[in-house]
Design a protein around this motif. Structure first.
Motif, PDB file in Angstrom:
ATOM      1  N   ASN A   1       0.838  -1.198   0.000  1.00 10.37           N
ATOM      2  CA  ASN A   1       0.000   0.000   0.000  1.00 10.37           C
ATOM      3  C   ASN A   1       0.874   1.250   0.000  1.00 10.37           C
ATOM      4  O   ASN A   1       1.531   1.566   0.989  1.00 10.37           O
ATOM      5  CB  ASN A   1      -0.934   0.022   1.212  1.00 10.37           C
ATOM      6  CG  ASN A   1      -1.819   1.258   1.198  1.00 10.37           C
ATOM      7  OD1 ASN A   1      -2.207   1.738   0.136  1.00 10.37           O
ATOM      8  ND2 ASN A   1      -2.116   1.796   2.373  1.00 10.37           N
ATOM      9  N   CYS A   2       0.874   1.956  -1.130  1.00  5.99           N
ATOM     10  CA  CYS A   2       1.603   3.220  -1.253  1.00  5.99           C
ATOM     11  C   CYS A   2       0.647   4.402  -1.256  1.00  5.99           C
ATOM     12  O   CYS A   2       1.058   5.541  -1.511  1.00  5.99           O
ATOM     13  CB  CYS A   2       2.414   3.225  -2.546  1.00  5.99           C
ATOM     14  SG  CYS A   2       3.692   1.975  -2.609  1.00  5.99           S
ATOM     15  N   SER A   3      -0.619   4.141  -0.990  1.00 13.39           N
ATOM     16  CA  SER A   3      -1.613   5.217  -0.935  1.00 13.39           C
ATOM     17  C   SER A   3      -1.747   5.699   0.504  1.00 13.39           C
ATOM     18  O   SER A   3      -1.338   5.008   1.439  1.00 13.39           O
ATOM     19  CB  SER A   3      -2.972   4.685  -1.428  1.00 13.39           C
ATOM     20  OG  SER A   3      -3.615   3.931  -0.399  1.00 13.39           O
ATOM     21  N   PRO A   4      -2.343   6.890   0.704  1.00 18.58           N
ATOM     22  CA  PRO A   4      -2.527   7.392   2.073  1.00 18.58           C
ATOM     23  C   PRO A   4      -3.763   6.824   2.765  1.00 18.58           C
ATOM     24  O   PRO A   4      -4.061   7.199   3.908  1.00 18.58           O
ATOM     25  CB  PRO A   4      -2.667   8.906   1.860  1.00 18.58           C
ATOM     26  CG  PRO A   4      -3.260   9.027   0.492  1.00 18.58           C
ATOM     27  CD  PRO A   4      -2.712   7.886  -0.320  1.00 18.58           C
ATOM     28  N   VAL A   5      -4.488   5.909   2.107  1.00 23.82           N
ATOM     29  CA  VAL A   5      -5.717   5.359   2.694  1.00 23.82           C
ATOM     30  C   VAL A   5      -5.400   4.623   3.998  1.00 23.82           C
ATOM     31  O   VAL A   5      -4.510   3.776   4.035  1.00 23.82           O
ATOM     32  CB  VAL A   5      -6.407   4.403   1.699  1.00 23.82           C
ATOM     33  CG1 VAL A   5      -7.636   3.765   2.337  1.00 23.82           C
ATOM     34  CG2 VAL A   5      -6.797   5.143   0.427  1.00 23.82           C
ATOM     35  N   GLY A   6      -6.123   4.986   5.048  1.00 24.02           N
ATOM     36  CA  GLY A   6      -5.925   4.340   6.349  1.00 24.02           C
ATOM     37  C   GLY A   6      -5.106   5.147   7.326  1.00 24.02           C
ATOM     38  O   GLY A   6      -4.890   4.722   8.460  1.00 24.02           O
ATOM     39  N   THR A   7      -4.642   6.328   6.897  1.00 26.37           N
ATOM     40  CA  THR A   7      -3.868   7.179   7.796  1.00 26.37           C
ATOM     41  C   THR A   7      -4.811   8.062   8.614  1.00 26.37           C
ATOM     42  O   THR A   7      -5.992   8.198   8.296  1.00 26.37           O
ATOM     43  CB  THR A   7      -2.884   8.067   7.013  1.00 26.37           C
ATOM     44  OG1 THR A   7      -3.624   8.804   6.028  1.00 26.37           O
ATOM     45  CG2 THR A   7      -1.833   7.238   6.319  1.00 26.37           C
TER      46      THR A   7
END
Length: 247
Positions: free
Chosen positions: A176-182
């Motif tokens: 996961n290189c996306s900011p989803v979940g931060t």
């Protein structure tokens, strides 16, 4: 007093500053300071690197790319990615000489290697931003083929809606290189079919806060190996220190 620091904008909580100040204290390093330099306009960087006390900086958003015109040299991985997160500053008779590096590559690659099994030959990269470029470079170096997954379809990538049991039974590494979940959206997770994740899978999240994202929890609940991005940051930070202090 020699100076190091982080440039970016805006700068809030910084892993780097906390890490290096604790390192200096623990290792009794007294001749160096590390601070934050919040600069909205990259032209302000000139005041920093012309200060002869500076011998290195880290770079974060939004300057990882727009700092490139100020650099005289790029390391191979920085050249390939066209983004830097570490700059070595050498003061010469003809002026400052700046070399850019991307130590995210080193941090990611070295933290991934111990987790790899023989069946980990293919990876899915979730997201296509700057962090994904460092991951792509590292996977190429490790001879792991990959597909990028993003919301928009291109000739080379997959979309989230295309992911199914067949694909997940072929690609056993998911990064996961996306900011989803931060923070603050801690319950969010990339939209992948977690029911098809099993004990052959390795899920890696570049996020380290929270330590176990919903993405990682979903993987662990289905028997997958999981890894967050904290060790990647530590390895990257130590690589920066090595670069700054090489003769």
């Amino acid at each position: 007093m020699k100076k190091l620091g982080l440039i970016g904008f805006p700068l809030g909580h910084s892993f780097s500053k906390k890490y290096y100040l604790e390192k200096f204290d623990k290792e009794h390093i007294t001749d160096v300071n590390y601070d934050l330099y919040s600069i909205a306009d990259i032209q302000e960087f000139e005041k920093i690197f012309k200060d002869s006390d500076f011998y290195g900086v880290n770079v974060t958003i939004p300057h990882k790319i727009n700092v490139l015109p100020y650099l005289q040299e790029l390391s191979p991985e920085a050249q390939a990615i066209q983004a830097v997160n570490c700059i070595q500053i050498k003061h010469t008779a003809s002026g400052p000489f700046l070399k850019g590096f991307n130590t995210d590559v080193f941090g990611f690659m070295e933290s991934l290697k111990p987790l790899l099994d023989d069946h980990h030959k293919k990876a899915l990269i979730l997201g296509n931003g700057g962090a994904a470029k460092a991951v792509e470079y590292a996977l190429n170096a490790l001879d792991i083929s990959y597909k990028v997954v993003s919301r928009s379809k291109t000739e080379t990538n997959l979309t989230y809606s295309e992911l199914d049991a067949h694909i997940l039974n072929e690609y056993y590494i998911i990064i996961n290189c996306s900011p989803v979940g931060t923070f603050p959206n801690l319950e969010d997770a990339p939209d992948i079919p977690y029911d098809h994740i099993g004990n052959k899978h390795l899920l890696y999240d570049l996020v380290y806060n929270p330590p176990e994202t919903t993405f990682l929890k979903n993987g662990k609940n289905n028997g997958a190996k999981i890894k967050n991005g904290l060790e990647m940051l530590v390895l990257q930070a130590e690589k920066n220190w090595e670069i700054w202090n090489e003769l």
